[in-house]
Scaffold this active site. Structure first.
Site, PDB file in Angstrom:
ATOM      1  N   ASP A   1      46.769  41.942  38.123  1.00 25.74           N
ATOM      2  CA  ASP A   1      46.517  42.564  36.834  1.00 25.74           C
ATOM      3  C   ASP A   1      45.121  42.073  36.395  1.00 25.74           C
ATOM      4  O   ASP A   1      44.625  41.070  36.934  1.00 25.74           O
ATOM      5  CB  ASP A   1      47.613  42.072  35.877  1.00 25.74           C
TER       6      ASP A   1
ATOM      7  N   ASP B   1      43.488  42.175  32.636  1.00 23.69           N
ATOM      8  CA  ASP B   1      43.444  41.487  31.334  1.00 23.69           C
ATOM      9  C   ASP B   1      44.533  40.415  31.277  1.00 23.69           C
ATOM     10  O   ASP B   1      45.716  40.714  31.387  1.00 23.69           O
ATOM     11  CB  ASP B   1      43.680  42.494  30.201  1.00 23.69           C
TER      12      ASP B   1
HETATM   13  P1  B16 Z   1      41.933  50.126  27.777  1.00 22.57           P
HETATM   14  P2  B16 Z   1      45.980  45.078  31.956  1.00 22.57           P
HETATM   15  C1  B16 Z   1      45.722  46.389  29.630  1.00 22.57           C
HETATM   16  O1  B16 Z   1      45.150  45.832  30.770  1.00 22.57           O
HETATM   17  C2  B16 Z   1      45.647  45.437  28.443  1.00 22.57           C
HETATM   18  O2  B16 Z   1      46.479  44.311  28.676  1.00 22.57           O
HETATM   19  C3  B16 Z   1      46.109  46.135  27.201  1.00 22.57           C
HETATM   20  O3  B16 Z   1      46.005  45.265  26.096  1.00 22.57           O
HETATM   21  C4  B16 Z   1      45.242  47.377  26.986  1.00 22.57           C
HETATM   22  O4  B16 Z   1      45.691  48.089  25.840  1.00 22.57           O
HETATM   23  C5  B16 Z   1      45.349  48.266  28.221  1.00 22.57           C
HETATM   24  O5  B16 Z   1      44.936  47.548  29.356  1.00 22.57           O
HETATM   25  C6  B16 Z   1      44.496  49.507  28.099  1.00 22.57           C
HETATM   26  O6  B16 Z   1      43.152  49.126  28.070  1.00 22.57           O
HETATM   27  O7  B16 Z   1      41.978  50.513  26.335  1.00 22.57           O
HETATM   28  O8  B16 Z   1      40.734  49.314  28.173  1.00 22.57           O
HETATM   29  O9  B16 Z   1      42.126  51.326  28.675  1.00 22.57           O
HETATM   30  O10 B16 Z   1      46.576  43.863  31.338  1.00 22.57           O
HETATM   31  O11 B16 Z   1      46.989  46.076  32.485  1.00 22.57           O
HETATM   32  O12 B16 Z   1      44.895  44.757  32.944  1.00 22.57           O
HETATM   33 MG    MG Z   2      47.504  41.876  31.565  1.00 19.60          MG
END
Ligand code: B16
Ligand code: MG
Length: 237
Positions: free
Chosen positions: A28, A30
């Site tokens: 993953d 984030d």
């Molecule tokens: P974006 P991951 C996720 O990433 C985040 O944890 C989440 O907080 C965020 O809303 C989502 O991506 C969408 O991100 O707005 O940049 O498309 O943890 O799956 O890497």
């Molecule tokens: Mg994450």
């Protein structure tokens, strides 16, 4: 005898070592590779404030691994605020512009401890590396952190139609790697992400608090003291 197998044939007695069959790891982004959750929070909190919705850091925890539109719906529901389809699209775009501005200076100092050395070890051991992120900004972030070179496959929010806890993001990764999920370890910091990995048939390592990630096969606090040896010890594939 863990790690050793004895094979007897008519003519030979062989002792062979049985490596754990880890053929790939899917990470993953984030919360596992980089701590961008704080920037997501700042941008969502600003939007919530503008709409007169109270939105706390604790509530932000529920958005880990959750896609952009689903996150927006959650925040609107906190304030019982209703918006049209177009207004939601505009709000999501506004939040993303703010988020992109916040991460515009992100650099490899923000990579979480232990990540680069684990990626190096996996690479030199010929274990495939993939990304499985809900974020539509994932490719830009990997490039900014100079990490793209490690990844054999990248699946992100621009590729998927179903958000975690649906396993799609990870099964697409396994398909592109041409490997079975049963030989792949997923690293995730979100309960929903672990759920996705388990539903897809992967071995799931939770990165974070073991009380929050109790659906994982194994939980580690972070990657700081984690390496390929410890991975082979904890991952029973
Ligand atoms: P974006 P991951 C996720 O990433 C985040 O944890 C989440 O907080 C965020 O809303 C989502 O991506 C969408 O991100 O707005 O940049 O498309 O943890 O799956 O890497
Ligand atoms: Mg994450």
């Amino acid at each position: 005898m863990d790690g050793l197998r004895i094979i007897k044939t008519k003519d030979y007695l062989c002792v062979i070592t049985t490596q754990r069959m880890i053929q790939a790891c899917i990470f993953d982004l984030d919360g596992v590779i980089v701590d961008t959750a704080k920037y997501h929070f700042i941008a969502w909190a600003q939007m919530a404030e503008d709409l007169g919705i109270s939105f706390t850091e604790k509530e932000n925890e529920n958005l880990k691994g959750v896609g952009r539109m689903e996150s927006l719906e959650y925040i609107l529901s906190l304030g019982n605020v209703e918006k049209s389809h177009q207004e939601k699209a505009d709000l999501a775009q506004l939040k993303n512009e703010h988020y992109k501005q916040l991460i515009s200076n992100i650099n490899n100092e923000e990579i979480l401890p232990g990540v680069v050395s684990l990626l190096d070890e996996l690479k030199s051991s010929h274990i495939k590396i993939a990304l499985g992120s809900s974020s539509k900004n994932a490719r830009g972030i990997l490039n900014a952190l100079d990490l793209m070179k490690y990844f054999d496959v990248v699946v992100d929010g621009t590729d998927i139609t179903k958000s975690k806890p649906d396993p799609q993001v990870f099964t697409m990764g396994a398909d592109q790697l041409k490997l079975s999920p049963s030989h792949i370890v997923v690293f995730e910091d979100a309960y929903n992400g672990i759920e996705a990995a388990k539903q897809g048939g992967f071995f799931a390592i939770g990165v974070g608090d073991e009380n929050e990630l109790d659906n994982a096969d194994v939980v580690i606090p972070g990657m700081a003291d984690f390496n390929l040896n410890t991975l082979k010890q904890v991952a029973s594939l």
